[in-house]
Design an enzyme around this catalytic site. Structure first.
Site, PDB file in Angstrom:
ATOM      1  N   SER A  40      -4.376 -29.509 -13.980  1.00 34.52           N
ATOM      2  CA  SER A  40      -4.140 -28.108 -13.638  1.00 34.52           C
ATOM      3  C   SER A  40      -4.384 -27.136 -14.786  1.00 34.52           C
ATOM      4  O   SER A  40      -4.537 -25.949 -14.548  1.00 34.52           O
ATOM      5  CB  SER A  40      -2.727 -27.916 -13.104  1.00 34.52           C
ATOM      6  OG  SER A  40      -1.782 -28.046 -14.142  1.00 34.52           O
ATOM      7  N   LYS A  81       1.995 -24.472 -17.925  1.00 35.42           N
ATOM      8  CA  LYS A  81       1.215 -23.408 -17.287  1.00 35.42           C
ATOM      9  C   LYS A  81       1.121 -22.213 -18.228  1.00 35.42           C
ATOM     10  O   LYS A  81       1.819 -22.122 -19.225  1.00 35.42           O
ATOM     11  CB  LYS A  81       1.857 -22.947 -15.973  1.00 35.42           C
ATOM     12  CG  LYS A  81       2.120 -24.041 -14.959  1.00 35.42           C
ATOM     13  CD  LYS A  81       0.872 -24.621 -14.361  1.00 35.42           C
ATOM     14  CE  LYS A  81       1.230 -25.730 -13.365  1.00 35.42           C
ATOM     15  NZ  LYS A  81       0.151 -26.597 -13.073  1.00 35.42           N
TER      16      LYS A  81
END
Length: 187
Positions: A40, A81
């Site tokens: 990701s 993230k």
């Protein structure tokens, strides 16, 4: 002679115990290693990369846009993230460009990835904050995060993740120490 050996053994044990306490304290309160699990955050981080998370940064200052953080996510799993939206802000994407409170923001760290797209589509789909969260602005004490691999990331767009409470943030990813050929510091 026996007494000297006994003192030497005691000193070694004492040094080892102090070293263990020191390592545990640093890892618990200051820095901790984290393994990147998944794709990701590609191309910034690859699956299997190892980073050092600065836990003290969370107590020293507010997080800034585009910093990479590690936080406790669903299923007692930590996610890594990038912070995109801060408390009080409205964010939106249009034509692969980030808008914060209506102002465009470039994301230069994504350019390489965008250039490698073989379908000539967008990396980040068009959306607004309210479409994913129901909020007109990010509430105090929360941030909106995205993975750099926008097409394949469970992030704030996913209702199971949503907005991230600052209480769930472990810290800022400051340093990649593995693989050795990619050792680097991050903003």
């Amino acid at each position: 002679m026996k007494r000297v050996k006994k003192n030497e053994v005691f000193e070694w044990i004492k040094a080892i115990v102090i070293a263990i306490i020191f390592v545990v304290a640093i890892r618990t309160y200051i820095l901790t290693p984290v393994l990147v699990d998944g794709a990701s955050m590609m191309p910034t981080f690859e699956d299997g990369d190892k980073v050092i998370v600065n836990k003290i940064s969370k107590k020293m200052k507010k997080y800034e846009r585009f910093e990479v953080i590690v936080f406790e996510a669903m299923e007692n799993k930590n996610y890594i993230k990038r912070v995109i939206g801060l408390p009080g802000e409205h964010i939106a994407y249009k034509d692969d460009l980030l808008y914060v409170n209506g102002e465009p923001f470039a994301e230069p760290y994504l350019e390489e990835f965008k250039n490698k797209l073989i379908d000539n589509g967008t990396l980040t789909e068009d959306f607004t904050l309210e479409a994913y969260t129901g909020e007109l602005a990010i509430p105090d004490g929360y941030v909106f995060v995205l993975g750099d691999n926008r097409r394949n990331s469970s992030d704030s767009r996913d209702p199971r993740v949503g907005l991230i409470s600052l209480n769930k943030v472990i810290g800022k990813a400051d340093f990649r120490f593995y693989p050795f050929d990619k050792i680097s510091f991050f903003k």
